[in-house]
Design a protein around this motif. Structure first.
Motif, PDB file in Angstrom:
ATOM      1  N   GLY A  40      -1.316  -1.231  -1.020  1.00 38.17           N
ATOM      2  CA  GLY A  40      -2.166  -1.976  -0.288  1.00 38.17           C
ATOM      3  C   GLY A  40      -1.708  -3.244  -0.046  1.00 38.17           C
ATOM      4  N   GLN A  41      -1.143  -3.952  -0.930  1.00 39.33           N
ATOM      5  CA  GLN A  41      -0.704  -5.261  -0.641  1.00 39.33           C
ATOM      6  C   GLN A  41       0.532  -5.393   0.345  1.00 39.33           C
ATOM      7  N   PHE A  42       1.427  -4.677   0.247  1.00 38.79           N
ATOM      8  CA  PHE A  42       2.701  -5.086   0.777  1.00 38.79           C
ATOM      9  C   PHE A  42       3.124  -3.706   1.669  1.00 38.79           C
ATOM     10  N   VAL A  43       2.514  -2.902   1.972  1.00 38.31           N
ATOM     11  CA  VAL A  43       2.367  -1.874   3.044  1.00 38.31           C
ATOM     12  C   VAL A  43       1.206  -1.536   4.011  1.00 38.31           C
ATOM     13  N   PRO A  44       0.726  -2.770   4.517  1.00 36.64           N
ATOM     14  CA  PRO A  44      -0.677  -2.410   5.321  1.00 36.64           C
ATOM     15  C   PRO A  44      -0.972  -1.536   6.033  1.00 36.64           C
ATOM     16  N   ALA A  45       0.073  -0.742   6.432  1.00 35.22           N
ATOM     17  CA  ALA A  45      -0.037   0.268   7.598  1.00 35.22           C
ATOM     18  C   ALA A  45      -0.441   1.575   6.758  1.00 35.22           C
ATOM     19  N   VAL A  46      -0.534   1.579   5.328  1.00 37.31           N
ATOM     20  CA  VAL A  46      -0.968   2.532   4.734  1.00 37.31           C
ATOM     21  C   VAL A  46      -2.526   2.614   4.555  1.00 37.31           C
ATOM     22  N   SER A  47      -3.073   1.283   4.141  1.00 37.26           N
ATOM     23  CA  SER A  47      -4.408   1.203   4.246  1.00 37.26           C
ATOM     24  C   SER A  47      -4.887   1.140   5.712  1.00 37.26           C
ATOM     25  N   ASP A  48      -4.283   0.840   6.629  1.00 35.99           N
ATOM     26  CA  ASP A  48      -4.874   0.965   8.138  1.00 35.99           C
ATOM     27  C   ASP A  48      -4.733   2.449   8.388  1.00 35.99           C
ATOM     28  N   LEU A  49      -3.801   3.233   7.845  1.00 29.18           N
ATOM     29  CA  LEU A  49      -3.995   4.745   8.394  1.00 29.18           C
ATOM     30  C   LEU A  49      -5.065   5.281   7.386  1.00 29.18           C
ATOM     31  N   LEU A 248      -4.598   6.354  -3.643  1.00 29.44           N
ATOM     32  CA  LEU A 248      -5.208   6.033  -2.293  1.00 29.44           C
ATOM     33  C   LEU A 248      -6.325   5.198  -2.299  1.00 29.44           C
ATOM     34  N   LEU A 249      -6.875   5.197  -3.446  1.00 28.40           N
ATOM     35  CA  LEU A 249      -8.242   4.318  -3.570  1.00 28.40           C
ATOM     36  C   LEU A 249      -7.826   3.130  -3.744  1.00 28.40           C
ATOM     37  N   PHE A 250      -6.748   2.661  -4.532  1.00 31.44           N
ATOM     38  CA  PHE A 250      -6.154   1.495  -4.949  1.00 31.44           C
ATOM     39  C   PHE A 250      -5.403   0.787  -3.609  1.00 31.44           C
ATOM     40  N   ALA A 251      -4.681   1.712  -2.953  1.00 33.70           N
ATOM     41  CA  ALA A 251      -4.056   1.285  -1.631  1.00 33.70           C
ATOM     42  C   ALA A 251      -5.166   0.896  -0.567  1.00 33.70           C
ATOM     43  N   LEU A 252      -6.170   1.405  -0.524  1.00 38.24           N
ATOM     44  CA  LEU A 252      -7.141   1.332   0.432  1.00 38.24           C
ATOM     45  C   LEU A 252      -8.096  -0.072   0.294  1.00 38.24           C
ATOM     46  N   GLN A 253      -8.115  -0.388  -0.896  1.00 39.24           N
ATOM     47  CA  GLN A 253      -9.034  -1.947  -1.464  1.00 39.24           C
ATOM     48  C   GLN A 253      -7.980  -2.544  -2.322  1.00 39.24           C
ATOM     49  N   GLY A 254      -6.828  -2.519  -2.158  1.00 34.24           N
ATOM     50  CA  GLY A 254      -5.964  -3.175  -3.033  1.00 34.24           C
ATOM     51  C   GLY A 254      -5.908  -4.612  -2.383  1.00 34.24           C
ATOM     52  N   GLU A 255      -5.960  -4.801  -1.020  1.00 32.71           N
ATOM     53  CA  GLU A 255      -5.742  -6.347  -0.870  1.00 32.71           C
ATOM     54  C   GLU A 255      -7.022  -7.220  -1.126  1.00 32.71           C
ATOM     55  N   VAL A 257      -9.085  -6.264  -3.811  1.00 39.76           N
ATOM     56  CA  VAL A 257      -9.135  -6.618  -5.136  1.00 39.76           C
ATOM     57  C   VAL A 257      -8.126  -7.537  -5.702  1.00 39.76           C
ATOM     58  N   ILE A 258      -7.091  -7.785  -5.028  1.00 41.38           N
ATOM     59  CA  ILE A 258      -6.236  -8.676  -5.431  1.00 41.38           C
ATOM     60  C   ILE A 258      -6.497 -10.187  -4.693  1.00 41.38           C
ATOM     61  N   ALA A 259      -7.245 -10.106  -3.656  1.00 36.03           N
ATOM     62  CA  ALA A 259      -7.634 -11.394  -2.890  1.00 36.03           C
ATOM     63  C   ALA A 259      -9.096 -12.052  -3.575  1.00 36.03           C
ATOM     64  N   ARG A 260      -9.894 -11.110  -4.340  1.00 34.32           N
ATOM     65  CA  ARG A 260     -10.996 -11.762  -4.864  1.00 34.32           C
ATOM     66  C   ARG A 260     -10.962 -11.270  -6.567  1.00 34.32           C
ATOM     67  N   PRO A 261     -10.152 -11.587  -7.178  1.00 26.36           N
ATOM     68  CA  PRO A 261     -10.172 -11.161  -8.569  1.00 26.36           C
ATOM     69  C   PRO A 261     -11.566 -11.873  -9.266  1.00 26.36           C
ATOM     70  N   GLY A 262     -12.008 -12.877  -8.918  1.00 29.14           N
ATOM     71  CA  GLY A 262     -13.024 -13.383  -9.614  1.00 29.14           C
ATOM     72  C   GLY A 262     -14.314 -12.318  -9.460  1.00 29.14           C
ATOM     73  N   ASP A 263     -14.647 -12.010  -8.236  1.00 31.67           N
ATOM     74  CA  ASP A 263     -15.783 -11.209  -7.690  1.00 31.67           C
ATOM     75  C   ASP A 263     -15.438  -9.632  -8.387  1.00 31.67           C
ATOM     76  N   VAL A 264     -14.313  -9.312  -8.547  1.00 35.94           N
ATOM     77  CA  VAL A 264     -14.106  -7.926  -9.142  1.00 35.94           C
ATOM     78  C   VAL A 264     -14.372  -7.923 -10.634  1.00 35.94           C
ATOM     79  N   ALA A 265     -13.850  -9.030 -10.983  1.00 33.84           N
ATOM     80  CA  ALA A 265     -14.483  -9.375 -12.719  1.00 33.84           C
ATOM     81  C   ALA A 265     -15.801  -9.244 -12.741  1.00 33.84           C
ATOM     82  N   ARG A 266     -16.658 -10.058 -11.971  1.00 34.96           N
ATOM     83  CA  ARG A 266     -18.215  -9.910 -11.974  1.00 34.96           C
ATOM     84  C   ARG A 266     -18.618  -8.696 -11.896  1.00 34.96           C
TER      85      ARG A 266
END
Length: 367
Positions: A40-49, A248-255, A257-266
């Motif tokens: 999800g982070q380094f191959v955005p084409a996967v999440s786009d697909l 697939l779940l982590f690829a779809l929302q990986g970006e 999750v990584i961009a908003r770690p504080g919100d994910v923790a909450r």
């Protein structure tokens, strides 16, 4: 999966042991999570697909993964034994109370306690609490050597209640109850048809396929061939489907999750409390009612699990893919998977330590 996945699918026996795949399950799941995040982070084409392959908020690849995951487990169910489960009123009533009264009420309370000033995440969590598990619970139950026939019955009952009660409970917990308590209200519009479609896909298809496999296989080749030859061949696909879905779940929302770690923790904190409380409540209830370990563990996992497919689809359909509600729905399975895998091992320990039962053979063990 248990030995039922990769060795014998018969009733518990001394030869039923964990396969190599099963013993290293936490490692495989951890690697699947990391792989999904990296994709999800380094191959955005996967999440786009994956986004382009969505229909009505439902990801087709994820749906395929879940169907592959569920089919082998439901193919192992001995449907001729289900009548004995439906006669267990203690199991059925306690499951209904835990799933449709205790579960939604607990998630409502936790959402308001932990997220009082974050209405989008709070609403997303409440939606997760309303969506009772009908899919992945069969995996956790099988790993914990739970009662497969009981799991099939409880999942089917949850499905019926989901179609009937989801919209009503959504209106109650997001509009009526907050109004009574003087809290903020949030509406939720979801059609019965959308919920029924979700149930049909994630339960109806693999259930019919599993039943048909056993019926046709036993009639043509006999039960011994079906359980000692056919099931060991298809069994490992449950694990493959699980790992594929996690990636697939982590690829779809990986970006996100990584961009908003504080919100994910909450969001993760109330979810951790929820899964733990519901699971222990289910196991303790089963023990208090005099249920066997197998049925008590089934009760625990069906109470703790949630239908994240429905929760995510509802959140996206009602509030949008980029909404906080959708993010809360996505964090649900990201927390549920590792937590319930851990609870599988707690369950296997509790079988011996508390129920004095060998979880694999079902036999009594001495202290």
């Amino acid at each position: 999966m248990t030995a039922a996945t990769s060795t014998s699918a018969t009733a518990p026996s001394p030869t039923r042991r964990l396969s190599t795949l099963d013993r290293w399950l936490p490692l495989w799941i951890g690697l699947a999570m990391v792989a999904g995040l990296l994709l999800g982070q380094f191959v955005p084409a996967v999440s786009d697909l994956l986004v382009t392959l969505e229909v009505g908020g439902l990801s087709i690849p994820i749906a395929v993964g879940l169907l592959v995951m569920m089919y082998p487990v439901l193919a192992k169910v001995r449907y001729d034994k289900i009548a004995a489960v439906t006669g267990d009123k203690k199991l059925l009533v306690s499951s209904l109370v835990l799933n449709w009264i205790a579960g939604p009420a607990l998630m409502f309370a936790l959402a308001w306690v932990f997220l009082p000033n974050l209405p989008e995440y709070r609403t997303g969590l409440i939606i997760v609490g309303l969506a009772r598990c009908i899919a992945m619970v069969v995996i956790w139950n099988d790993l914990a050597c739970g009662d497969r026939e009981a799991a099939a019955v409880l999942v089917a009952i949850n499905s019926v209640f989901q179609v009937v009660a989801f919209s009503l409970l959504g209106w109650f917990y997001l509009t009526v109850l907050p109004g009574w308590l003087g809290l903020d209200t949030q509406g939720l519009e979801i059609s019965v048809g959308q919920i029924a479609l979700n149930v049909l896909i994630f339960l109806g298809i693999p259930l019919v396929a599993g039943f048909a496999s056993r019926l046709i296989g036993e009639r043509r080749k006999g039960r011994e061939w079906y359980e000692r030859t056919f099931l060991p061949r298809v069994g490992p696909w449950a694990l493959y489907g699980l790992l594929f879905t996690i990636v697939l779940l982590f690829a779809l929302q990986g970006e996100q999750v990584i961009a908003r770690p504080g919100d994910v923790a909450r969001i993760a904190l109330p979810l951790l409390v929820y899964f733990a409380v519901m699971w222990f409540a289910g196991l303790f209830t089963g023990k208090a009612l005099g249920l066997t370990y197998a049925r008590s563990s089934t009760l625990a996992f069906t109470a703790a699990g949630n239908n994240f497919e429905l929760a995510i689809a509802v959140a996206i359909g009602a509030f949008g893919a980029a909404s906080g509600q959708a993010l809360a729905g996505v964090v649900g399975p990201l927390i549920e998977v590792p937590v319930l895998v851990g609870l599988v091992y707690v369950s296997l320990w509790a079988a011996r330590a508390w129920f004095r039962t060998d979880p694999v053979t079902g036999e009594r063990v001495t202290p």
